[in-house]
Scaffold this active site. Structure first.
Site, PDB file in Angstrom:
ATOM      1  CE  LYS A   1      22.078 -22.440  34.961  1.00 12.84           C
ATOM      2  NZ  LYS A   1      22.391 -22.020  33.489  1.00 12.84           N
TER       3      LYS A   1
HETATM    4  C1  R5P Z   1      20.613 -16.890  34.715  1.00 12.67           C
HETATM    5  O1  R5P Z   1      21.152 -15.380  34.016  1.00 12.67           O
HETATM    6  C2  R5P Z   1      20.882 -17.675  33.858  1.00 12.67           C
HETATM    7  O2  R5P Z   1      19.915 -19.086  34.460  1.00 12.67           O
HETATM    8  C3  R5P Z   1      22.316 -18.397  33.445  1.00 12.67           C
HETATM    9  O3  R5P Z   1      22.074 -19.169  32.229  1.00 12.67           O
HETATM   10  C4  R5P Z   1      23.381 -19.258  34.384  1.00 12.67           C
HETATM   11  O4  R5P Z   1      22.706 -18.219  35.470  1.00 12.67           O
HETATM   12  C5  R5P Z   1      24.030 -19.495  33.954  1.00 12.67           C
HETATM   13  O5  R5P Z   1      25.251 -18.204  33.730  1.00 12.67           O
HETATM   14  P1  R5P Z   1      26.072 -18.472  34.865  1.00 12.67           P
HETATM   15  O6  R5P Z   1      27.558 -19.384  34.336  1.00 12.67           O
HETATM   16  O7  R5P Z   1      27.046 -16.570  34.187  1.00 12.67           O
HETATM   17  O8  R5P Z   1      26.182 -18.328  35.886  1.00 12.67           O
END
Ligand code: R5P
Length: 290
Positions: free
Chosen positions: A201
């Site tokens: 990710k």
């Molecule tokens: C960090 O806070 C986490 O890995 C979240 O799952 C990630 O940042 C994705 O969330 P967002 O779309 O709010 O950035």
């Protein structure tokens, strides 16, 4: 005494057994359990996923939109392909009747009050198995103060998951001091993949994101990042997919939207329906108005 059955005769001797290539980038050599779990996260129809990320509380507490997971988040889950959360939320709030795959946040430690790259593995593989998760997620802080340890922690989680067929999603963290350009993300995602992550990710960048996905040998999903206007978030998702991402792992841009249920459906239209940003935004507005 079971009845004696007749011996089979229909062996199709002239028809070779079919064996298909696995649909996900860089994943063909994985074991059956790994592939099966990945095939629950990523749709075998189009190779894409919509992960709903709600794990933010593990370092920042009840942030906006996540104050009450039962009230604010559970209505969004039917439109997601995968739920990404912590084991605490899974056990305390998410109904076990959920049949969607779960990706579990398996790292943690420091809060927003401390050095975030000081994370550790915060979950045992045995508990991942007990919870029936389809993948684990761990933050990797390339360029961060504890860069090396966070990378090694990821490799330990990969090793533990390999023993039981549970894939690892590496999450490239961007701290205050870290850059956010294609050069940085090429380095970060490639390191994660080279060291064993099954998918990564990362964040979308306007310039050169296609080089990030092209040089990463495993699938990439994008985080949404900070809340932006709904149309912009849909455009970002659209562009990321056009430039090689295999889906989104989106949180704040969904659950902090004016109408999170409508936004979830609009994101779905982009990811699985191939809808362009303008049309998806129209859909969002029409659903929001209902
Ligand atoms: C960090 O806070 C986490 O890995 C979240 O799952 C990630 O940042 C994705 O969330 P967002 O779309 O709010 O950035």
């Amino acid at each position: 005494m079971p009845e004696k059955d007749k011996e089979g005769k229909n062996f199709h001797v002239n028809q070779p057994q079919e064996s298909e290539l696995f649909f996900l980038k860089g994943s063909n050599e994985l074991d059956w359990g790994m592939k099966n779990r990945l095939a629950r996260i990523f749709s075998p129809e189009d190779g894409r996923t919509i992960m709903l990320a709600i794990d933010h509380g593990y370092f920042q507490g009840p942030t906006t939109g996540l104050e009450r997971i039962d009230i604010n988040i559970m209505p969004l889950v039917p439109q997601a392909d995968t739920l990404m959360c912590t084991r605490g939320i899974l056990r305390s709030v998410v109904p076990p009747s959920l049949t969607k795959p779960v990706v579990i946040r398996a790292s943690g430690g420091p809060s927003i009050l401390k050095e975030l790259s000081d994370e550790q593995i915060a979950m045992d593989m045995e508990d991942c198995i007990r919870l029936g998760v389809c993948a684990t997620a761990i933050q990797v802080f390339i360029g961060g103060e504890y860069e090396s340890r966070s990378v090694i922690n990821m490799t330990k989680l990969v090793d533990a998951g390999l023993r039981y067929g549970i894939p690892t999603m590496a999450v490239t963290a961007v701290g205050r001091e870290m850059e956010r350009n294609a050069k940085y993300f090429r380095l970060a995602v490639r390191m994660c993949a080279e060291l064993g992550a099954h998918y990564v990710k990362t964040y979308y960048v306007d310039e050169g994101f296609d080089t990030v996905t092209a040089s990463c040998p495993v699938p990439i999903v994008i985080a949404g990042g900070k809340k932006r206007p709904e149309r912009d978030a849909l455009e970002m998702a659209y562009r990321a997919l056009q430039e090689g991402a295999a889906g989104v792992d989106m949180g704040r841009n969904i659950f902090q939207a004016d109408n999170p249920v409508a936004m979830m459906q609009a994101v779905r239209a982009v990811v699985h329906g191939g809808e362009k940003p303008d049309k998806a935004f129209e859909l969002y507005k029409s659903l929001k108005g209902k």
